[in-house]
Design an enzyme around this catalytic site. Structure first.
Site, PDB file in Angstrom:
ATOM      1  N   ARG A  93       0.851  -1.180   0.000  1.00  0.00           N
ATOM      2  CA  ARG A  93       0.000   0.000   0.000  1.00  0.00           C
ATOM      3  C   ARG A  93       0.898   1.244   0.000  1.00  0.00           C
ATOM      4  O   ARG A  93       1.763   1.388   0.852  1.00  0.00           O
ATOM      5  CB  ARG A  93      -0.887   0.029   1.236  1.00  0.00           C
ATOM      6  N   HIS A 182      -8.561   6.885  -0.086  1.00  0.00           N
ATOM      7  CA  HIS A 182      -9.435   5.707   0.074  1.00  0.00           C
ATOM      8  C   HIS A 182      -9.748   5.059  -1.277  1.00  0.00           C
ATOM      9  O   HIS A 182     -10.722   4.324  -1.410  1.00  0.00           O
ATOM     10  CB  HIS A 182     -10.767   6.069   0.758  1.00  0.00           C
ATOM     11  N   ARG A 243     -10.730  15.293  12.174  1.00  0.00           N
ATOM     12  CA  ARG A 243     -10.431  16.260  11.114  1.00  0.00           C
ATOM     13  C   ARG A 243     -11.629  17.161  10.860  1.00  0.00           C
ATOM     14  O   ARG A 243     -12.773  16.706  10.871  1.00  0.00           O
ATOM     15  CB  ARG A 243     -10.057  15.535   9.821  1.00  0.00           C
ATOM     16  N   GLU A 386      -9.692  -3.738   1.617  1.00  0.00           N
ATOM     17  CA  GLU A 386      -8.590  -3.112   0.902  1.00  0.00           C
ATOM     18  C   GLU A 386      -7.434  -4.086   0.675  1.00  0.00           C
ATOM     19  O   GLU A 386      -6.768  -4.047  -0.366  1.00  0.00           O
ATOM     20  CB  GLU A 386      -8.124  -1.876   1.660  1.00  0.00           C
TER      21      GLU A 386
END
Length: 401
Positions: A93, A182, A243, A386
């Protein structure tokens, strides 16, 4: 084919060994506190094999961490493969590929240099990703390595979606634009949605809602990302766990001047002290907020309402941008597990053909349809994977298919 999936952080390393064809996971785990006092966790997914949890293992660098992983995988008693020869490839990744990569690639010296060039765009993540790649190359010479980028899926966005209304030279010279993140998750669930609906990806307009501590919504038209809520950094878009999401940039000057803050302090507040944590004053975990709301905490309820409202607005705007939508997808921690938030987000969208089934929606982490049978727009719950997407991309690149 067996693919070892690596997600390297600055002092940690997550791993999975899996078969991309069957989706079967052979083992997974985590190396933590690399360079400090290494802790190793190993979870074989094969019956009769024992797990290790936070075992002390010397890991002065990522190379020792990778070696610990390999030693566990081939261990005579609790290993899940007979030898290293059964690891056909490694999928890494990589957070940021900038404009250089619109798909996964076999790692070469040129690719490594291009990932290094993207370090200014992801100064916390790309150096760690590079460290993981180099460690694997050192310990596993000759094994094909593939880079799978979080940003690659969004490279199909048109300029009208990714450009910011700043002087154009900031894009030309400094590559300031919307990148989105993402991407591996959005790509995976979009593919699963097509399979669930029995249609080709090319024939579908989808809105993918990856909702969790970090959240983004993506418009997927014909299998391609055409818009997404995160921007130049993962700070943009929805209010998230800690965030802020989108806000008026003038607020920064106002607060920095009033409280004599520098930009590092301000960015730290935006990334670590804002979002639902900042509004609620309770937690960044949506489960805590739901419980606090039930106990009468109005700020906790408000933070969740703001988040849900933000998702709903993005769904409406992306449906307009694509000229319609065939299905809405919920995935990731909140999307997969919070029935109340899914219902709140998808309610009152009947005008655009969405009709929820409250009973069908009472599920957690299960791939299923949660809209009513007569809903023109289908609403799908699809657990993201993922690691499997990284393994599938890796297998495709290595096999040349």
């Amino acid at each position: 084919m067996n693919v070892l999936v690596i997600n390297a952080g600055s002092s940690s390393l997550k791993y999975q060994l899996l078969n991309p064809d069957s989706g079967a996971v052979l083992a997974k785990g985590l190396c933590e506190r690399i360079g400090i006092d290494g802790k190793f966790t190993y979870k074989p997914q094969v019956e009769g094999k024992e797990a290790l949890k936070e075992v002390d293992v010397a890991m002065p660098t990522h190379s020792e961490a990778i070696q610990a992983v390999l030693d566990a995988l081939v261990d005579a008693k609790n290993g899940v493969i007979a030898s290293m020869k059964e690891i056909d490839a490694v999928g890494h990744r990589v957070v940021h590929g900038g404009e250089a990569f619109n798909k996964s690639v076999l790692i070469t010296d040129d690719v490594m240099r291009a990932i290094e060039d993207c370090i200014p765009l992801a100064p916390l993540h790309n150096p760690a990703n590079l460290t993981g790649i180099r460690a694997c190359e050192k310990v596993m010479p000759g094994v094909p390595m593939v880079a799978v980028f979080d940003t690659a899926f969004h490279q199909t966005m048109p300029a009208k979606a990714y450009m910011y209304a700043l002087p154009y030279e900031y894009y030309e010279t400094d590559k300031v634009r919307r990148y989105g993140f993402h991407g591996t998750s959005h790509k995976y669930v979009a593919g699963r949605a097509a399979a669930m609906l029995g249609k080709k990806s090319e024939d579908l307009k989808l809105i993918s809602c990856h909702l969790g501590n970090g959240s983004s919504v993506t418009a997927v038209d014909g299998g391609k990302s055409v818009d997404t809520s995160m921007g130049f950094t993962p700070l943009a878009g929805l209010p998230m766990g800690t965030r802020s999401g989108d806000l008026d940039a003038g607020i920064l000057e106002y607060l920095m001047t009033k409280y004599n803050m520098d930009i590092k302090e301000m960015v730290s507040i935006l990334n670590k002290k804002s979002g639902v944590l900042g509004v609620s004053g309770v937690s960044s975990d949506f489960r805590d907020l739901e419980n606090a709301g039930k106990e009468g905490n109005e700020r906790a309820s408000l933070s969740v309402e703001m988040f849900n409202y933000g998702v709903k607005k993005l769904i409406g705007s992306y449906a307009a941008a694509m000229g319609g939508v065939d299905a809405i997808i919920f995935t990731a921690g909140v999307g997969e597990n919070s029935a109340s938030q899914r219902l709140a987000i998808a309610s009152d969208l009947e005008f655009m053909g969405v009709k929820m089934d409250a009973e069908a929606n009472k599920v957690r982490g299960e791939e299923t349809v949660i809209s009513a049978p007569d809903s023109k727009v289908k609403v799908l719950l699809i657990p993201t994977n993922e690691e499997l997407m990284i393994a599938m991309d890796t297998a495709t690149i290595v096999s040349g298919k």
